[in-house]
Enzyme design. Structure first.
Site, PDB file in Angstrom:
ATOM      1  N   GLU A   1       0.835  -1.210   0.000  1.00  0.00           N
ATOM      2  CA  GLU A   1       0.000   0.000   0.000  1.00  0.00           C
ATOM      3  C   GLU A   1       0.856   1.240   0.000  1.00  0.00           C
ATOM      4  OE1 GLU A   1       0.717   1.769   2.848  1.00  0.00           O
ATOM      5  OE2 GLU A   1       1.904  -0.033   3.310  1.00  0.00           O
TER       6      GLU A   1
ATOM      7  N   GLU B   1       4.421  -0.335   1.020  1.00  0.00           N
ATOM      8  CA  GLU B   1       4.437  -0.593  -0.430  1.00  0.00           C
ATOM      9  C   GLU B   1       4.365  -2.082  -0.772  1.00  0.00           C
ATOM     10  OE1 GLU B   1       7.832   1.121  -2.359  1.00  0.00           O
ATOM     11  OE2 GLU B   1       7.385   3.166  -1.723  1.00  0.00           O
TER      12      GLU B   1
END
Lengths: 357, 357
Positions: B184, B327
């Site tokens: 994310e 991420e």
């Protein structure tokens, strides 16, 4: 050969490390958010004298040898398993083959003294598949070390020869490698590694000796007293690593010390594996302390002496998965992490790129 | 949409796990010597209902969204960075791109609500490069959540819609994947994740709130009191995860909960990343507790609430590299370890092979 060939290990390139550190600060992430991966990339930059380091190509050198002390009941397995595993390495059936492949790492196998090596592998393919690093050529065909419980494991000349063969493996077979992982196999070699570790770190045998492949309580007690007795009887000189190898070493351990020396001389980072590889690293650093700067940790082994080794080497393990197999399995896993550190370092955009679109 | 579509998560296949466990005992190594890698292969075998499991192909789903609370000074970066990073993901310049590539993992990028997403990426290539999962279509163009400090972050319908879009991503784009990693990005999303974690685990905000991208002491204190105030004002119901998303969630967090649900329904192991992915996993498990069995840990994040999440999920991290980037970087690294576990399990010879040559 009376002494080792000259060793020249360059200093870490502080300019490259500094440039790498500055690059890290510029990358598209909050500063420090990749944690230890950032420091690892910088460290490898200093080793390789390259502000954008790479660990590819990387190779695990798995050094294999018999140990005379296997006859003394210190392992859960008979010495003949060593030859069987030599074949498994060549056929891709060992753990290190699978884990190295999973991590994009090559493997090479070096026979430093497996009595039934050619017979196990098949004489006709032995020369193609195995790097022949055998030190001994004896009438009885036994090419492993002598039983360290009964006398010195090897001669001083043999210890030097094994180290030089390890150095030669890197020069001859790995001229372009950018990362080496240490791997080994040899029934009873955790006995030799424990003895080396006790001597080189000046710690009690009981603190640095573990169960190896998994001996029972009686065999474990026997293993410890055997090691303590051997050290007392031979009294190896910790200031003379060749003497330590002579008294309680193993040919594959000496060979890996040589691999470590030659890699460091070429600015190639060396990923230490578990307890037996750790013993080789201790010896290499004792031979030339500049080698210390080229070592990288892999895992924390179950073997209690591994913790002592890593502390002595100034290394912090990347992970602890409760592994105790050797072969280079921990090194192969760790190389995946080092690759991640180097590739993030080399391939990321800068924060300026992201903010100024 | 008033409620989630039906969820059907199969039980772990105990027969496959048992067969895998027996295979582990037969392999060419001392029993237990690969430590945790052995148990991990067996666990994945149970998930996949396959005694010889594989994590390939593996994909990181990086879900990206804006957070209205970014306006409230809870992050070290402005919200516009989210769009810049969306472009970086597509161009391969983010950390997750490099680390995923280093670990043989694919990445896909899902826009769950980036206001300047198409503008940042370039409208003409947006549809090819990004999976459009935007929930909102508002006159002012702002497609992220509302500021959770001022009111609910989203409506109940939007929360459900975001979860369903996450489920749809797996169905549509990853029909054959064998492992999913959660990733994310979204400036201020650690604020939403901390609020979700506090509510779902019933722990104090101060215990589960960290510095995110790295705010200073004043902003950190502000962040904690803002979260505590929002929870008190909205009083989300921990027994109703949709309500928690409505009050303090994020679109990408809801989307990742959906990815987790759909992966588990397909027997696909889900590798949880750091703190924001952990919040999504908490929600998914609260939606259907059977999902718990399909989660795999990656790293231990610097964010203090991550420890609380992992304990609640019953997960033990594989390593702690002091990372806090998100991420999917931790998940990508961990997938390398899971691949190693599966490949050793599947490719090794048996001890009988080695002993009976």
């Amino acid at each position: 050969m009376e002494r080792l060939n000259p060793i020249d290990v360059p200093a870490i390139d502080e300019d490259a490390a500094q440039a790498a550190s500055e690059r890290q600060e510029s990358l598209a992430k909050p500063p420090g958010s990749l944690g230890r991966l950032e420091a690892l990339a910088v460290k490898i930059a200093g080793m390789q004298a390259d502000s954008q380091p790479s660990i590819d190509p990387a190779t695990i050198v798995t050094a294999v040898a018999d140990h005379g002390v296997a006859d003394a009941g210190v392992s859960a397995y008979p010495s003949a398993v060593t030859g069987g595993m030599l074949t498994a390495f060549l056929e891709g059936g060992a753990a290190v083959n699978a884990i190295a492949a999973a991590n994009g790492v090559e493997t090479i196998v070096c026979d430093f003294g497996v009595t039934d090596g050619p017979a196990a592998v098949g004489p006709e393919r032995y020369d193609q598949a195995v790097i022949d690093c055998r030190i001994r050529d004896r009438p009885d065909g036994r090419v492993g070390t002598d039983n360290l419980a009964a006398g010195p494991a090897m001669s001083r000349e043999e210890a030097i020869d094994a180290i030089e063969r390890g150095r030669s493996v890197v020069r001859t077979y790995l001229p372009d490698v950018r990362c080496v992982g240490l791997g080994e196999m040899g029934i009873a070699n955790s006995t030799a590694a424990a003895a080396i570790t006790a001597v080189m770190t000046d710690r009690p045998v009981s603190e640095v000796t573990g169960r190896g492949t998994g001996v029972d309580d009686d065999a474990y007690a026997h293993k410890r007293s055997l090691i303590a007795d051997a050290i007392e009887a031979r009294n190896p000189d910790p200031a003379d690593p060749i003497d330590v190898l002579r008294c309680v070493g193993g040919f594959e351990i000496a060979g890996l010390a040589g691999v470590t020396i030659e890699a460091a001389a070429r600015r190639v980072p060396v990923v230490v594996d578990g307890f037996i590889a750790g013993a080789a690293a201790l010896l290499a650093v004792a031979i030339d302390d500049r080698i210390r700067s080229y070592l990288l940790a892999s895992h924390a082994s179950v073997e209690p002496g591994h913790t002592v080794q890593l502390a002595s080497l100034g290394l912090e393990p990347l992970f602890d998965h409760g592994m105790r197999l050797g072969e280079g399995t921990g090194a192969a896993l760790a190389i995946g992490t080092y690759r991640s550190a180097c590739r993030a370092h080399g391939e990321m955009a800068t924060i300026d790129d992201v903010l100024n679109r």
